[in-house]
Structures are given as structure tokens and as C-alpha cells.
Motif scaffolding. Structure first.
Motif, PDB file in Angstrom:
ATOM      1  N   ASP A   1      52.576   5.073  -8.407  1.00 47.30           N
ATOM      2  CA  ASP A   1      51.477   5.824  -8.285  1.00 47.30           C
ATOM      3  C   ASP A   1      50.723   4.288  -9.359  1.00 47.30           C
ATOM      4  O   ASP A   1      49.997   4.110  -9.521  1.00 47.30           O
ATOM      5  CB  ASP A   1      50.826   6.502  -9.079  1.00 47.30           C
ATOM      6  CG  ASP A   1      49.576   7.128  -8.917  1.00 47.30           C
ATOM      7  OD1 ASP A   1      48.590   7.191  -8.511  1.00 47.30           O
ATOM      8  OD2 ASP A   1      49.175   6.903 -10.386  1.00 47.30           O
ATOM      9  N   ILE A   2      52.065   3.413  -9.462  1.00 47.24           N
ATOM     10  CA  ILE A   2      51.803   2.318 -10.873  1.00 47.24           C
ATOM     11  C   ILE A   2      51.344   1.165  -9.949  1.00 47.24           C
ATOM     12  O   ILE A   2      51.863   0.244  -8.652  1.00 47.24           O
ATOM     13  CB  ILE A   2      52.928   1.866 -11.503  1.00 47.24           C
ATOM     14  CG1 ILE A   2      53.075   3.124 -12.365  1.00 47.24           C
ATOM     15  CG2 ILE A   2      52.731   0.136 -12.880  1.00 47.24           C
ATOM     16  CD1 ILE A   2      54.291   2.959 -13.621  1.00 47.24           C
ATOM     17  N   GLU A   3      50.416   0.672  -9.761  1.00 49.88           N
ATOM     18  CA  GLU A   3      49.796  -0.807  -9.569  1.00 49.88           C
ATOM     19  C   GLU A   3      49.685  -1.640 -10.701  1.00 49.88           C
ATOM     20  O   GLU A   3      49.505  -1.704 -11.744  1.00 49.88           O
ATOM     21  CB  GLU A   3      48.272  -0.653  -8.787  1.00 49.88           C
ATOM     22  CG  GLU A   3      48.588   0.403  -7.304  1.00 49.88           C
ATOM     23  CD  GLU A   3      47.026   0.663  -6.563  1.00 49.88           C
ATOM     24  OE1 GLU A   3      46.431  -0.162  -6.406  1.00 49.88           O
ATOM     25  OE2 GLU A   3      47.114   1.953  -6.298  1.00 49.88           O
ATOM     26  N   PRO A   4      49.756  -3.246 -10.155  1.00 49.71           N
ATOM     27  CA  PRO A   4      49.241  -4.200 -11.089  1.00 49.71           C
ATOM     28  C   PRO A   4      47.980  -3.576 -11.995  1.00 49.71           C
ATOM     29  O   PRO A   4      46.729  -2.942 -11.122  1.00 49.71           O
ATOM     30  CB  PRO A   4      48.750  -5.531 -10.337  1.00 49.71           C
ATOM     31  CG  PRO A   4      49.233  -5.002  -8.768  1.00 49.71           C
ATOM     32  CD  PRO A   4      49.255  -3.324  -8.932  1.00 49.71           C
ATOM     33  N   MET A   5      48.480  -3.546 -12.950  1.00 49.56           N
ATOM     34  CA  MET A   5      47.038  -2.995 -13.888  1.00 49.56           C
ATOM     35  C   MET A   5      46.282  -4.320 -14.709  1.00 49.56           C
ATOM     36  O   MET A   5      46.667  -5.237 -14.912  1.00 49.56           O
ATOM     37  CB  MET A   5      47.494  -2.375 -15.111  1.00 49.56           C
ATOM     38  CG  MET A   5      48.276  -0.685 -14.410  1.00 49.56           C
ATOM     39  SD  MET A   5      46.826   0.230 -14.080  1.00 49.56           S
ATOM     40  CE  MET A   5      46.360   1.209 -15.814  1.00 49.56           C
ATOM     41  N   ILE A   6      45.536  -4.324 -15.528  1.00 49.01           N
ATOM     42  CA  ILE A   6      44.182  -4.955 -16.291  1.00 49.01           C
ATOM     43  C   ILE A   6      43.243  -3.831 -17.160  1.00 49.01           C
ATOM     44  O   ILE A   6      43.396  -2.888 -16.621  1.00 49.01           O
ATOM     45  CB  ILE A   6      43.131  -5.961 -15.627  1.00 49.01           C
ATOM     46  CG1 ILE A   6      42.946  -6.844 -16.321  1.00 49.01           C
ATOM     47  CG2 ILE A   6      42.378  -5.137 -15.291  1.00 49.01           C
ATOM     48  CD1 ILE A   6      42.568  -8.038 -15.882  1.00 49.01           C
ATOM     49  N   THR A   7      42.840  -4.237 -18.481  1.00 51.06           N
ATOM     50  CA  THR A   7      42.273  -3.181 -19.507  1.00 51.06           C
ATOM     51  C   THR A   7      40.709  -4.390 -19.643  1.00 51.06           C
ATOM     52  O   THR A   7      40.977  -5.326 -18.764  1.00 51.06           O
ATOM     53  CB  THR A   7      42.466  -3.859 -21.028  1.00 51.06           C
ATOM     54  OG1 THR A   7      42.809  -5.342 -21.378  1.00 51.06           O
ATOM     55  CG2 THR A   7      43.983  -2.686 -20.695  1.00 51.06           C
ATOM     56  N   TYR A   8      40.123  -2.943 -19.371  1.00 54.28           N
ATOM     57  CA  TYR A   8      38.650  -3.171 -19.529  1.00 54.28           C
ATOM     58  C   TYR A   8      37.829  -3.446 -20.835  1.00 54.28           C
ATOM     59  O   TYR A   8      36.141  -3.653 -20.717  1.00 54.28           O
ATOM     60  CB  TYR A   8      37.996  -2.440 -18.164  1.00 54.28           C
ATOM     61  CG  TYR A   8      37.849  -1.647 -18.687  1.00 54.28           C
ATOM     62  CD1 TYR A   8      36.962  -0.467 -19.400  1.00 54.28           C
ATOM     63  CD2 TYR A   8      39.152  -0.745 -18.303  1.00 54.28           C
ATOM     64  CE1 TYR A   8      37.086   1.079 -19.327  1.00 54.28           C
ATOM     65  CE2 TYR A   8      39.131   0.904 -18.578  1.00 54.28           C
ATOM     66  CZ  TYR A   8      38.117   1.458 -19.793  1.00 54.28           C
ATOM     67  OH  TYR A   8      38.422   2.784 -19.698  1.00 54.28           O
ATOM     68  N   GLY A   9      38.332  -2.496 -21.626  1.00 53.26           N
ATOM     69  CA  GLY A   9      37.807  -2.393 -23.323  1.00 53.26           C
ATOM     70  C   GLY A   9      38.073  -2.524 -24.244  1.00 53.26           C
ATOM     71  O   GLY A   9      38.508  -3.883 -24.348  1.00 53.26           O
TER      72      GLY A   9
END
Length: 466
Positions: free
Chosen positions: A284-292
Motif C-alpha cells: 500500500d506504500i507509494e512514493p510519498m510527499i508532505t504538503y503541510g
């Protein structure tokens, strides 16, 4: 017979005395110091007429405030220069090992400890820096301490500490292509929140964790505190032993065999009980990025920024304030957003594997015209290897600027700052307001995602770009 966790085994063997209804007097095997949190501690020792009890158990290096260009010249910033000079003076006075600017093993404290083999399984390790949790990747209890505690450890080699609660996070299954350990930890923090592990020491387990390299494991343990944990650790195994074998400070000969025999006992007993458990599916894990503006505000790179649906009161207000700072709107996609800077480095992702992965993906390509690309090795050793392996030429040909070792743009304590209002996709560990410079807007991601952003000039999925 009592069943113990890995954390219990290490902790209990280091308790000198338990205070009834209070903290433990806890013995520290290794103490790392740097230029920011040690000067006041040494000054207080001097005022009290106390020496350093075990100088051989302390290792120093300047990293936070140091410039990453012209390190052979005098440091221009007065405070930074003074702090580095104090570190030199104190290490010399108390006969403490120092890896100074320009020396062969200078670098970020949490990078040089493992690469020198100072960090070993079963140890207790502290440093006046929150990301000391990095060393837990070796099956060690490692955590950050404050300046008064730095003084305590220097004077007594012990610390007063209450035993943390225990959490286990299991990640089972296979990771997909383009998914790295940075994505694993950003995914976990997004799932349980930036405060979800407060008061706990976290053990990471499961097939997806066991298959990671030591450098990848360090990235995960490094960011444990970004979900409020006191620290994180991973049981040592053959991967750990292979990494340590032959390192400068690792045991040699018969002592090595004895050490490995002990290290093999450092694992959680079956049926040992944790205070809290989480299990996640690697698929279920994909490339992630923060937005906050905290590391828990992360999404899959193909996802949309969450809406305010279901939020109320102060939660909604603080959420909208965070998005306003970032210049984002609820519900919009993150992919395709224009970026100004990329930064590869820090104690989270400034190791040779990180630099290799970026170089492999940008080889033969050019960074986008709108991108300023900084790549900062975590140590002189990493810098040397990057040159020897031809990675520096690949990166410079692609338009990256290679700087000298240090914490650099991870935090705004040196000259490497992101200008106000600009967007930086960073391999570092924190995206707080002003973390990379006053008004800077930080998005945390993996080195692979940073490479994709550098080439496209916007937030991009590395699986699509490469």
C-alpha cells in the motif's frame, strides 16, 4: 520465564539504580557531541569544578552551523565560529576524540558514528540532538537529550531517565518499484500522525524492514521522533553484522566473534508484549510527499491534499493556517506543483546510497531551468566515495551543485537557506515553518522523488519520470 522485547533487554541491562516512583539512573555507552548543544554544558562543568568522567566514551564533530563551502577558510558567522572554536577547545582540554572540519572523518554526527563503527548493537547512545534516534537502526537505544543532560552525561556517564512505553510497527510484504525507506516512514507518520507515538520507543519489524539496507534502516529510525517517539530501533541481523565488519571501531578477531554472539541475542522474544502495535502492508506504500508544516501531513504523490471535511474548531483553523503558509488549497492535487529548490542531504538521507540513487536517475539528464539543486554529503567519507565512484561528475553534469559535508539546508543554522516563499523538495526530516529559512516552504520526500522533481521542475512521481 519472562518474555522481553529488544528494548527491555537493552534498557534493563543499563539501569544502574531505579528510583522508587521515579526515573532510572541509566548508563550511557556512547555520547556524541557537536558545536551547538555542548558549549554551555562544558562551561557549567568548569564552573562546578567537575571533569569529564569517561572522555573515551564521547566523540565530537561540528555539523549544524558549519558552512558547506570554503570549509578551509575562517567561518564568517561570528556565533558559528565561536561555537566551533569552543568545541575544539573543550575536546582538547578533556581529551575527547574530535573529527574536526577538514579531517578525514568529519561529518554529520549521525552519519560518522555508524560509518566509523562507533555505533554498535546493544549500546545506549545519546547526543544533544533529536535525531540521535538514527543509531537505533543497529539495535541500540539511542535518543536525543538537552544541554543540562549533556552536562550530566559528561560528568557521570549516566542520565536520569524514565523508561518509555513500547510500540511495535510491523511492515510486511513487498515494496513496489520506486518506493524507498523514506516513503515507508513518511507513510507511517501520515497514518498515525506527528504525535501518534508520543511516549513510546518504537521497534520496527516485518519482512519489508528486514529486507532494507543499513542505510535505509537509519532513515526510518532517524524520523521516529517525527511521530513523537522517544526513539526507534531495529533488531540487528546479518545485514547489520556485514555493515559493521571491518569498520574502524568495530571489534576485531576473537572479540568480533564474541560481539556477534551477543548481538544475535538482541531480539524480541516471541510472545513479548508491546503497549501498542501497528501493522502495515508494504504493497500500500507509494512514493510519498508532505504538503503541510509537520511531517505527519503527508500524502501519496498521486493523491490530493486533504479537504477540511470532518475537521472542527482549532484543528481546522491550524490546518488552514498550515496550507496558507504553504500556498496550497484543500482538495487540490500535489503533483505538478512548481518547485524552486531541491536538497539531497542531512542525517536522514545524506549517505552514499542516497547519492548513488539520485546519480543513477539523473545520469545523462539535465535539471530543469527553474531548479536550484544542492547535494550535500553527510560526511567526508561519503564525499570521497562520491568522487571515486564518478557520482560527482554525473551530478554536476546534470546541473547539481555538490557542497561540503554538514547539516546544510536541513535547518536554517548555517548559510544554506531556502529564500522566503520558495518551494524546496528536501530529503531532510522536518518541514516546520521556517525550518529551512524564514518563509521557506518545505516538502519532504525521498531521494528518488527529489531526482524526479529536479529533472521536471515540478512535483513528479519518480515511477513515471524514470
Amino acid at each position: 520465564m519472562e518474555k522481553n522485547t529488544l528494548f527491555d533487554k537493552i534498557w534493563d541491562s543499563h539501569v544502574v539504580r531505579s528510583v522508587p516512583n521515579g526515573p532510572d539512573v541509566f548508563f550511557i555507552d556512547k555520547h556524541f557531541i557537536h558545536e551547538v548543544t555542548s558549549p554551555v554544558a562544558f562551561l557549567n562543568l568548569e564552573k562546578r569544578g567537575i571533569g569529564v568522567l569517561h572522555p573515551d566514551r564521547t566523540v565530537g564533530t561540528p555539523d549544524h552551523n558549519v558552512p558547506t563551502v570554503d570549509q578551509d577558510k575562517t567561518i564568517k558567522d561570528k556565533l558559528s565560529r565561536m561555537q566551533v572554536e569552543r568545541l575544539r577547545e573543550n575536546c582538547k582540554k578533556y581529551d575527547i576524540e574530535l573529527h574536526d572540519l577538514g579531517s578525514d572523518h568529519h561529518g554529520i554526527v549521525h552519519v560518522i558514528g555508524p560509518e566509523l563503527g562507533i555505533t554498535q548493537p546493544g549500546m545506549t547512545i545519546v547526543c544533544g540532538d533529536s535525531h540521535t534516534s538514527t543509531h537505533g537502526a543497529f539495535g541500540a537505544i539511542a535518543f536525543g537529550i538537552g544541554t543540562s543532560e549533556v552536562e550530566m552525561v559528561l560528568a557521570t556517564q549516566c542520565i536520569m531517565q524514565t523508561k518509555a512505553k513500547k510500540m511495535r510497527i510491523t511492515v510486511d510484504g513487498e515494496l513496489g518499484g520506486g518506493v524507498t525507506s523514506k516513503d515507508i516512514i513518511l507513510y507511517i507518520i501520515a497514518k498515525i500522525s506527528a504525535a501518534g507515538a508520543t511516549g513510546y520507543f518504537v521497534e520496527y519489524a516485518g519482512m519489508a524492514i528486514r529486507r532494507l539496507s543499513m542505510e535505509a534502516r537509519m532513515t526510518i529510525c532517524n524520523m521516529s521522533i517525527e511521530m513523537g517517539a522517544r526513539g526507534g530501533l531495529i533488531a540487528p541481523d546479518e545485514t547489520t553484522f556485514a555493515y559493521l565488519k571491518g569498520k574502524q571501531y568495530a571489534p576485531k578477531g576473537e572479540a568480533w566473534d564474541q560481539a556477534v554472539a551477543y548481538w544475535k541475542t538482541l531480539k524480541t522474544d516471541e510472545e513479548a508484549v508491546f503497549d501498542k502495535e501497528y501493522t502495515f502492508d508494504a504493497a500500500d506504500i507509494e512514493p510519498m510527499i508532505t504538503y503541510g508544516t509537520n511531517p505527519g501531513m503527508g500524502i501519496k504523490i498521486k493523491g490530493n491534499i486533504p479537504t477540511t471535511e470532518g475537521m472542527e474548531g482549532s484543528n481546522k483553523i491550524s490546518y488552514l493556517k498550515s496550507l496558507e503558509y504553504m500556498g496550497f488549497a484543500p482538495g487540490e492535487p500535489i503533483k505538478g506543483k512548481k518547485v524552486d529548490y531541491v536538497f539531497v542531504g542531512s542525517c536522514t538521507n545524506g549517505r552514499i546510497e542516497d547519492i548513488r540513487s539520485v546519480a543513477a536517475f539523473v545520469k545523462g539528464k539535465q535539471k530543469a531551468a527553474n531548479i536550484t539543486a544542492w547535494i550535500v554529503p553527510g560526511s567526508r567519507e561519503v564525499e570521497k566515495m562520491a568522487h571515486e565512484e564518478g557520482l560527482v561528475k554525473i551530478l554536476e553534469d546534470a546541473g547539481f551543485e555538490l557542497r561540503q559535508p554538514g547539516c546544510s539546508a536541513c535547518l536554517a543554522m548555517n548559510d544554506d537557506k531556502i529564500p522566503s516563499g520558495k518551494y524546496a523538495v528536501s530529503t531532510s526530516n522536518r518541514n516546520f515553518e521556517g525550518r529551512q529559512g524564514p518563509g521557506a516552504r518545505t516538502l519532504l520526500a525521498s531521494p528518488l522523488t527529489v531526482a524526479a522533481v529536479a529533472v521536471t521542475g515540478e512535483i513528479a512521481d519518480p515511477r513515471e519520470v524514470f
